[in-house]
Design a protein around this motif. Sequence first.
Motif, PDB file in Angstrom:
ATOM      1  N   CYS A   1       2.784 -11.543  -0.053  1.00 31.98           N
ATOM      2  CA  CYS A   1       3.615 -10.623  -0.821  1.00 31.98           C
ATOM      3  C   CYS A   1       2.735  -9.616  -1.572  1.00 31.98           C
ATOM      4  CB  CYS A   1       4.479 -11.427  -1.788  1.00 31.98           C
ATOM      5  SG  CYS A   1       5.696 -10.475  -2.691  1.00 31.98           S
ATOM      6  N   GLU A   2       1.679 -10.109  -2.187  1.00 33.07           N
ATOM      7  CA  GLU A   2       0.752  -9.239  -2.915  1.00 33.07           C
ATOM      8  C   GLU A   2       0.121  -8.204  -1.978  1.00 33.07           C
ATOM      9  OE1 GLU A   2      -2.982  -9.648  -6.011  1.00 33.07           O
ATOM     10  OE2 GLU A   2      -2.671 -11.236  -4.528  1.00 33.07           O
ATOM     11  N   ASN A   3      -0.314  -8.638  -0.818  1.00 31.45           N
ATOM     12  CA  ASN A   3      -0.925  -7.715   0.146  1.00 31.45           C
ATOM     13  C   ASN A   3       0.067  -6.636   0.587  1.00 31.45           C
ATOM     14  OD1 ASN A   3      -3.379  -9.039   0.046  1.00 31.45           O
ATOM     15  ND2 ASN A   3      -2.935 -10.327   1.818  1.00 31.45           N
ATOM     16  N   GLN A   4       1.303  -7.042   0.867  1.00 32.24           N
ATOM     17  CA  GLN A   4       2.314  -6.071   1.295  1.00 32.24           C
ATOM     18  C   GLN A   4       2.630  -5.075   0.183  1.00 32.24           C
ATOM     19  OE1 GLN A   4       5.754  -8.077   2.906  1.00 32.24           O
ATOM     20  NE2 GLN A   4       4.515  -9.317   4.292  1.00 32.24           N
ATOM     21  N   LEU A   5       2.692  -5.561  -1.060  1.00 31.14           N
ATOM     22  CA  LEU A   5       2.952  -4.656  -2.191  1.00 31.14           C
ATOM     23  C   LEU A   5       1.794  -3.692  -2.417  1.00 31.14           C
ATOM     24  CD1 LEU A   5       4.662  -7.088  -4.724  1.00 31.14           C
ATOM     25  CD2 LEU A   5       5.733  -5.185  -3.485  1.00 31.14           C
ATOM     26  N   LEU A   6       0.560  -4.171  -2.236  1.00 32.34           N
ATOM     27  CA  LEU A   6      -0.607  -3.285  -2.373  1.00 32.34           C
ATOM     28  C   LEU A   6      -0.573  -2.175  -1.332  1.00 32.34           C
ATOM     29  CD1 LEU A   6      -3.503  -5.737  -3.243  1.00 32.34           C
ATOM     30  CD2 LEU A   6      -2.806  -3.731  -4.553  1.00 32.34           C
ATOM     31  N   VAL A   7      -0.205  -2.509  -0.110  1.00 28.61           N
ATOM     32  CA  VAL A   7      -0.111  -1.500   0.946  1.00 28.61           C
ATOM     33  C   VAL A   7       1.012  -0.516   0.626  1.00 28.61           C
ATOM     34  CG1 VAL A   7       0.471  -1.139   3.383  1.00 28.61           C
ATOM     35  CG2 VAL A   7      -1.128  -2.950   2.743  1.00 28.61           C
ATOM     36  N   LEU A   8       2.134  -1.038   0.190  1.00 31.99           N
ATOM     37  CA  LEU A   8       3.307  -0.213  -0.078  1.00 31.99           C
ATOM     38  C   LEU A   8       3.151   0.665  -1.322  1.00 31.99           C
ATOM     39  CD1 LEU A   8       6.258   0.429   0.716  1.00 31.99           C
ATOM     40  CD2 LEU A   8       6.948  -1.517  -0.687  1.00 31.99           C
ATOM     41  N   LEU A   9       2.623   0.085  -2.398  1.00 33.84           N
ATOM     42  CA  LEU A   9       2.570   0.796  -3.676  1.00 33.84           C
ATOM     43  C   LEU A   9       1.201   1.364  -4.029  1.00 33.84           C
ATOM     44  CD1 LEU A   9       4.736  -1.678  -5.790  1.00 33.84           C
ATOM     45  CD2 LEU A   9       5.463   0.451  -4.683  1.00 33.84           C
ATOM     46  N   GLY A  10       0.174   0.821  -3.436  1.00 37.64           N
ATOM     47  CA  GLY A  10      -1.172   1.311  -3.725  1.00 37.64           C
ATOM     48  C   GLY A  10      -1.777   0.614  -4.934  1.00 37.64           C
ATOM     49  N   PHE A  11      -3.104   0.623  -4.963  1.00 37.93           N
ATOM     50  CA  PHE A  11      -3.829  -0.076  -6.021  1.00 37.93           C
ATOM     51  C   PHE A  11      -3.587   0.546  -7.394  1.00 37.93           C
ATOM     52  CE2 PHE A  11      -7.548  -1.306  -8.513  1.00 37.93           C
ATOM     53  CZ  PHE A  11      -7.509  -2.685  -8.327  1.00 37.93           C
TER      54      PHE A  11
ATOM     55  N   ARG B   1      -0.964   1.231  -8.776  1.00 41.38           N
ATOM     56  CA  ARG B   1       0.214   0.608  -9.400  1.00 41.38           C
ATOM     57  C   ARG B   1       0.017  -0.912  -9.522  1.00 41.38           C
ATOM     58  NH1 ARG B   1       3.070   3.903  -5.433  1.00 41.38           N
ATOM     59  NH2 ARG B   1       3.549   5.888  -6.389  1.00 41.38           N
ATOM     60  N   PHE B   2      -1.214  -1.325  -9.697  1.00 40.82           N
ATOM     61  CA  PHE B   2      -1.525  -2.753  -9.712  1.00 40.82           C
ATOM     62  C   PHE B   2      -0.837  -3.479 -10.866  1.00 40.82           C
ATOM     63  CE2 PHE B   2      -4.209  -6.551 -10.279  1.00 40.82           C
ATOM     64  CZ  PHE B   2      -4.025  -7.096  -9.012  1.00 40.82           C
ATOM     65  N   ASP B   3      -0.700  -2.831 -12.024  1.00 44.58           N
ATOM     66  CA  ASP B   3      -0.016  -3.472 -13.151  1.00 44.58           C
ATOM     67  C   ASP B   3       1.441  -3.773 -12.804  1.00 44.58           C
ATOM     68  OD1 ASP B   3      -2.249  -3.551 -14.757  1.00 44.58           O
ATOM     69  OD2 ASP B   3      -1.779  -1.668 -15.784  1.00 44.58           O
ATOM     70  N   LEU B   4       2.083  -2.834 -12.135  1.00 43.89           N
ATOM     71  CA  LEU B   4       3.456  -3.053 -11.687  1.00 43.89           C
ATOM     72  C   LEU B   4       3.501  -4.193 -10.671  1.00 43.89           C
ATOM     73  CD1 LEU B   4       6.462  -2.395 -11.447  1.00 43.89           C
ATOM     74  CD2 LEU B   4       5.848  -0.577  -9.825  1.00 43.89           C
ATOM     75  N   ILE B   5       2.556  -4.214  -9.770  1.00 44.51           N
ATOM     76  CA  ILE B   5       2.493  -5.270  -8.751  1.00 44.51           C
ATOM     77  C   ILE B   5       2.342  -6.638  -9.413  1.00 44.51           C
ATOM     78  CG2 ILE B   5       1.095  -6.207  -6.858  1.00 44.51           C
ATOM     79  CD1 ILE B   5       0.571  -3.250  -6.037  1.00 44.51           C
ATOM     80  N   LYS B   6       1.477  -6.730 -10.432  1.00 35.94           N
ATOM     81  CA  LYS B   6       1.302  -8.000 -11.143  1.00 35.94           C
ATOM     82  C   LYS B   6       2.617  -8.449 -11.782  1.00 35.94           C
ATOM     83  CE  LYS B   6      -2.040  -7.171 -13.956  1.00 35.94           C
ATOM     84  NZ  LYS B   6      -3.176  -7.179 -14.881  1.00 35.94           N
TER      85      LYS B   6
ATOM     86  N   VAL C   1      11.655   3.288  -1.536  1.00 37.43           N
ATOM     87  CA  VAL C   1      10.549   2.388  -1.873  1.00 37.43           C
ATOM     88  C   VAL C   1      11.089   1.158  -2.603  1.00 37.43           C
ATOM     89  CG1 VAL C   1       8.423   2.145  -3.222  1.00 37.43           C
ATOM     90  CG2 VAL C   1       8.808   4.212  -1.870  1.00 37.43           C
ATOM     91  N   ALA C   2      12.078   1.339  -3.475  1.00 37.59           N
ATOM     92  CA  ALA C   2      12.672   0.201  -4.182  1.00 37.59           C
ATOM     93  C   ALA C   2      13.288  -0.787  -3.188  1.00 37.59           C
ATOM     94  CB  ALA C   2      13.725   0.689  -5.172  1.00 37.59           C
ATOM     95  N   ASP C   3      13.955  -0.280  -2.167  1.00 37.11           N
ATOM     96  CA  ASP C   3      14.523  -1.150  -1.129  1.00 37.11           C
ATOM     97  C   ASP C   3      13.422  -1.907  -0.384  1.00 37.11           C
ATOM     98  OD1 ASP C   3      17.104  -0.386  -1.766  1.00 37.11           O
ATOM     99  OD2 ASP C   3      17.252   1.082  -0.145  1.00 37.11           O
ATOM    100  N   GLN C   4      12.322  -1.217  -0.098  1.00 38.34           N
ATOM    101  CA  GLN C   4      11.200  -1.857   0.593  1.00 38.34           C
ATOM    102  C   GLN C   4      10.553  -2.925  -0.286  1.00 38.34           C
ATOM    103  OE1 GLN C   4       8.996   1.726   1.468  1.00 38.34           O
ATOM    104  NE2 GLN C   4       9.753   1.794   3.576  1.00 38.34           N
ATOM    105  N   VAL C   5      10.400  -2.629  -1.566  1.00 41.44           N
ATOM    106  CA  VAL C   5       9.819  -3.596  -2.503  1.00 41.44           C
ATOM    107  C   VAL C   5      10.718  -4.824  -2.588  1.00 41.44           C
ATOM    108  CG1 VAL C   5       9.287  -4.027  -4.943  1.00 41.44           C
ATOM    109  CG2 VAL C   5       8.492  -1.925  -3.845  1.00 41.44           C
ATOM    110  N   LEU C   6      12.023  -4.606  -2.680  1.00 41.44           N
ATOM    111  CA  LEU C   6      12.955  -5.729  -2.744  1.00 41.44           C
ATOM    112  C   LEU C   6      12.840  -6.599  -1.503  1.00 41.44           C
ATOM    113  CD1 LEU C   6      15.184  -7.044  -4.447  1.00 41.44           C
ATOM    114  CD2 LEU C   6      16.832  -5.659  -3.163  1.00 41.44           C
ATOM    115  N   SER C   7      12.677  -5.974  -0.367  1.00 41.75           N
ATOM    116  CA  SER C   7      12.517  -6.712   0.883  1.00 41.75           C
ATOM    117  C   SER C   7      11.230  -7.546   0.868  1.00 41.75           C
ATOM    118  CB  SER C   7      12.509  -5.733   2.061  1.00 41.75           C
ATOM    119  OG  SER C   7      12.299  -6.398   3.261  1.00 41.75           O
ATOM    120  N   VAL C   8      10.165  -6.988   0.338  1.00 41.22           N
ATOM    121  CA  VAL C   8       8.893  -7.709   0.252  1.00 41.22           C
ATOM    122  C   VAL C   8       9.000  -8.884  -0.722  1.00 41.22           C
ATOM    123  CG1 VAL C   8       6.483  -7.528  -0.529  1.00 41.22           C
ATOM    124  CG2 VAL C   8       7.466  -5.734   0.910  1.00 41.22           C
TER     125      VAL C   8
END
Length: 146
Positions: free
Chosen positions: A42-52, A54-59, A23-30
Amino acid sequence: IDAHYLQRRLAATLDDADECAKVADQVLSVLDIRPGTSIRECENQLLVLLGFERFDLIKTLLANRARIWGCVSIKRAVDESTRDSVEKALMEDESGEGEKALNELRSRSGAEDWKGERMKSAKDTLRKERGDGFDNLSEAAVGESK
């Protein structure tokens, strides 16, 4: 921020180390700033990958996108051409954040190099003062003598 920053951040919510690395590799790619994806994409891809959940992490990831991508990518670079490619992308980042991150990274590297040289110089001085036979001085001994 080092090569394993993303894995540590994700480890709190993922139990499996292999899954966390994947998942870390995928996040880095995004987060990659080179393809020119917008912050919204980027935000949309992270939401799909990590889920809502983990929104604080996404922010945090989005607010520091260029810095995180650049630092992790440079630390993971296996050769000079990869490193040069990342540095070039940071310099060309339209937001200006990439260039700031690169300059900060370079200044910290310079400070670490300076610190290492000062420690070596202090060890050499102690060796001369104490005479030969103290080739394996620890940093603690150097610190005690100051």
